[in-house]
Design a protein around this motif. Structure first.
Motif, PDB file in Angstrom:
ATOM      1  N   UNK A   1      14.669   9.263  23.183  1.00 20.80           N
ATOM      2  CA  UNK A   1      15.752  10.381  23.727  1.00 20.80           C
ATOM      3  C   UNK A   1      16.271  10.439  25.109  1.00 20.80           C
ATOM      4  N   UNK A   2      17.403  10.810  25.394  1.00 18.23           N
ATOM      5  CA  UNK A   2      17.923  10.772  26.809  1.00 18.23           C
ATOM      6  C   UNK A   2      16.774  11.535  27.572  1.00 18.23           C
ATOM      7  N   UNK A   3      16.730  10.843  28.978  1.00 14.52           N
ATOM      8  CA  UNK A   3      16.180  11.571  29.915  1.00 14.52           C
ATOM      9  C   UNK A   3      16.380  12.836  30.109  1.00 14.52           C
ATOM     10  N   UNK A   4      15.332  14.008  30.090  1.00 12.94           N
ATOM     11  CA  UNK A   4      15.747  15.456  30.342  1.00 12.94           C
ATOM     12  C   UNK A   4      15.978  16.004  28.815  1.00 12.94           C
ATOM     13  N   UNK A   5      15.758  15.398  27.800  1.00 16.31           N
ATOM     14  CA  UNK A   5      16.064  16.008  26.474  1.00 16.31           C
ATOM     15  C   UNK A   5      14.926  17.014  26.200  1.00 16.31           C
ATOM     16  N   UNK A   6      15.167  18.188  25.671  1.00 19.12           N
ATOM     17  CA  UNK A   6      14.197  19.140  25.398  1.00 19.12           C
ATOM     18  C   UNK A   6      12.929  18.844  24.637  1.00 19.12           C
ATOM     19  N   UNK A   7      13.200  17.751  23.889  1.00 18.02           N
ATOM     20  CA  UNK A   7      12.138  17.176  22.900  1.00 18.02           C
ATOM     21  C   UNK A   7      11.058  16.582  23.761  1.00 18.02           C
ATOM     22  N   UNK A   8      11.369  16.161  25.066  1.00 11.88           N
ATOM     23  CA  UNK A   8      10.538  15.465  25.863  1.00 11.88           C
ATOM     24  C   UNK A   8       9.626  16.305  26.710  1.00 11.88           C
ATOM     25  N   UNK A   9      10.112  17.689  26.559  1.00  9.91           N
ATOM     26  CA  UNK A   9       9.521  18.524  27.861  1.00  9.91           C
ATOM     27  C   UNK A   9       8.105  18.961  27.155  1.00  9.91           C
ATOM     28  N   UNK A  10       7.617  18.855  26.077  1.00 10.03           N
ATOM     29  CA  UNK A  10       6.387  19.252  25.498  1.00 10.03           C
ATOM     30  C   UNK A  10       5.994  18.164  24.364  1.00 10.03           C
ATOM     31  N   UNK A  11       4.708  18.026  23.928  1.00 12.68           N
ATOM     32  CA  UNK A  11       4.334  17.167  22.860  1.00 12.68           C
ATOM     33  C   UNK A  11       5.037  17.267  21.727  1.00 12.68           C
ATOM     34  N   UNK A  12       5.472  15.759  21.305  1.00 14.02           N
ATOM     35  CA  UNK A  12       6.343  15.922  20.080  1.00 14.02           C
ATOM     36  C   UNK A  12       5.596  16.055  18.840  1.00 14.02           C
ATOM     37  N   UNK A  13       5.605  17.072  18.289  1.00 14.38           N
ATOM     38  CA  UNK A  13       5.215  17.325  17.135  1.00 14.38           C
ATOM     39  C   UNK A  13       5.874  16.854  15.840  1.00 14.38           C
ATOM     40  N   UNK A  14       5.421  16.774  14.792  1.00 12.34           N
ATOM     41  CA  UNK A  14       6.343  16.337  13.427  1.00 12.34           C
ATOM     42  C   UNK A  14       7.369  17.515  13.447  1.00 12.34           C
ATOM     43  N   UNK A  15       7.173  18.543  13.479  1.00  9.51           N
ATOM     44  CA  UNK A  15       8.086  19.705  13.269  1.00  9.51           C
ATOM     45  C   UNK A  15       9.069  19.595  14.284  1.00  9.51           C
ATOM     46  N   UNK A  16       8.695  19.537  15.519  1.00  6.22           N
ATOM     47  CA  UNK A  16       9.938  19.499  16.543  1.00  6.22           C
ATOM     48  C   UNK A  16      10.805  18.374  16.550  1.00  6.22           C
ATOM     49  N   UNK A  17      10.362  17.279  16.114  1.00  6.90           N
ATOM     50  CA  UNK A  17      10.768  15.871  15.978  1.00  6.90           C
ATOM     51  C   UNK A  17      11.762  16.132  14.718  1.00  6.90           C
ATOM     52  N   UNK A  18      11.560  16.646  13.629  1.00  8.91           N
ATOM     53  CA  UNK A  18      12.399  16.803  12.395  1.00  8.91           C
ATOM     54  C   UNK A  18      13.424  17.947  12.884  1.00  8.91           C
ATOM     55  N   UNK A  19      13.215  18.764  13.630  1.00  4.08           N
ATOM     56  CA  UNK A  19      14.161  19.723  13.871  1.00  4.08           C
ATOM     57  C   UNK A  19      15.642  19.269  14.574  1.00  4.08           C
ATOM     58  N   UNK A  20      15.166  17.994  15.335  1.00  3.63           N
ATOM     59  CA  UNK A  20      16.119  17.414  16.171  1.00  3.63           C
ATOM     60  C   UNK A  20      17.291  16.781  15.237  1.00  3.63           C
TER      61      UNK A  20
END
Length: 306
Positions: free
Chosen positions: A173-192
């Motif tokens: 993901x791009x640098x600064x993407x909200x997904x990278x701001x915290x541990x990437x869980x399956x739920x957070x990944x799928x929500x993108x």
């Protein structure tokens, strides 16, 4: 046999395959004018036009169509017969053009160091990378391709393979993407929202089955033909991409991804690893130049993907 010129056989094979004076000249390392003169000689020798203009393209005559398959076999066999068997390979004087088929990601990261390695050892050798729209074995069988790089995806039983490295998928993901701001869980990944790389245009990818087993489903908004395109889209948007780890350059540091303005992360679900192999036809097993090419590709891959 003073009137027989085997160079004409090789030129005719190239002309019938390419159906273009310009492309045939490029294939044989000649100028278009030299290839045009050769076509004139071929017409005089055979007593047939062979290739005639039809609008903006050349089309074969019925006689040329009849010759097509025979000429290719004859040219290939003649070159094999006239090449010394088991002779010592003199890399400094070797003059060859090798054709390799590989995905865009491999070309982007390996073509430059491979060219550098080959140029230092064999300055008269040239490489031609061609697109990989599918995994059809026929180009390997008929000699249009010397070596394929990738995942073996054909049932052709005779093909030989050599493991180059093991690969697996990671997320980017791009640098600064909200997904990278915290541990990437399956739920957070799928929500993108996601961009998918697929030559066939499929929206589903290797991670979807693993997400489904966890009761999750992602939203794929965009499909692009290859992994480099997916990485470029991810860099300039909030879409998340799934790419082979090898696309990041050095698998230990991800420096290439950072230079592209991307952050990489381990997937929160398990996807299968896969083998990236060198694939060739067995008729090229013992040919010294081909063995050197395969060894050089393997050495470069070991350095690029430790």
């Amino acid at each position: 046999m003073q009137d027989v010129d085997l160079n004409l056989l090789v030129a005719l094979d190239a002309l019938l395959a390419e159906r273009s004076v310009t492309r045939a000249a490029r294939r044989l390392g000649l100028s278009p004018s030299a290839m045009s003169r050769t076509l004139v000689r071929l017409r005089r020798v055979t007593g047939d036009p062979l290739l005639v203009q039809a609008g903006r393209v050349l089309v074969p005559t019925p006689y040329a169509d009849e010759l097509g398959g025979r000429v290719h076999v004859l040219a290939r066999d003649a070159l094999a017969v006239l090449r010394p068997a088991g002779s010592a390979l003199d890399l400094a004087s070797l003059e060859r053009t090798f054709t390799l088929r590989a995905g865009e990601g491999f070309v982007e990261l390996v073509a430059a160091p491979l060219a550098t390695r080959i140029a230092s050892a064999a300055p008269h050798v040239r490489l031609r990378f061609v697109p990989k729209p599918d995994k059809d074995a026929e180009p390997l069988r008929d000699g249009r391709i010397d070596l394929e790089i990738g995942v073996l995806g054909t049932s052709a039983p005779e093909l030989r393979t050599q493991l180059l490295f093991r690969d697996g998928f990671v997320g980017v993901a791009r640098l600064g993407h909200p997904l990278l701001a915290a541990p990437v869980t399956a739920e957070r990944y799928a929500a993108c929202r996601h961009v998918v790389a697929s030559r066939r245009g499929d929206f589903a990818g290797p991670v979807d089955e693993a997400l489904a087993q966890a009761g999750l489903r992602r939203t794929a908004m965009l499909v692009v033909p290859g992994y480099p395109e997916a990485m470029r889209v991810a860099r300039h948007s909030d879409l998340v991409a799934l790419v082979p780890r090898s696309c990041l350059g050095n698998a230990l540091t991800g420096d290439h991804a950072a230079l592209l303005g991307l952050g990489s992360f381990e997937l929160p679900v398990r996807t299968p690893a896969f083998n990236i192999s060198a694939i060739w036809h067995p008729r090229l097993d013992a040919e010294p130049a081909q063995r050197w090419l395969r060894a050089t590709v393997a050495a470069v891959c070991r350095e690029a993907y430790p």
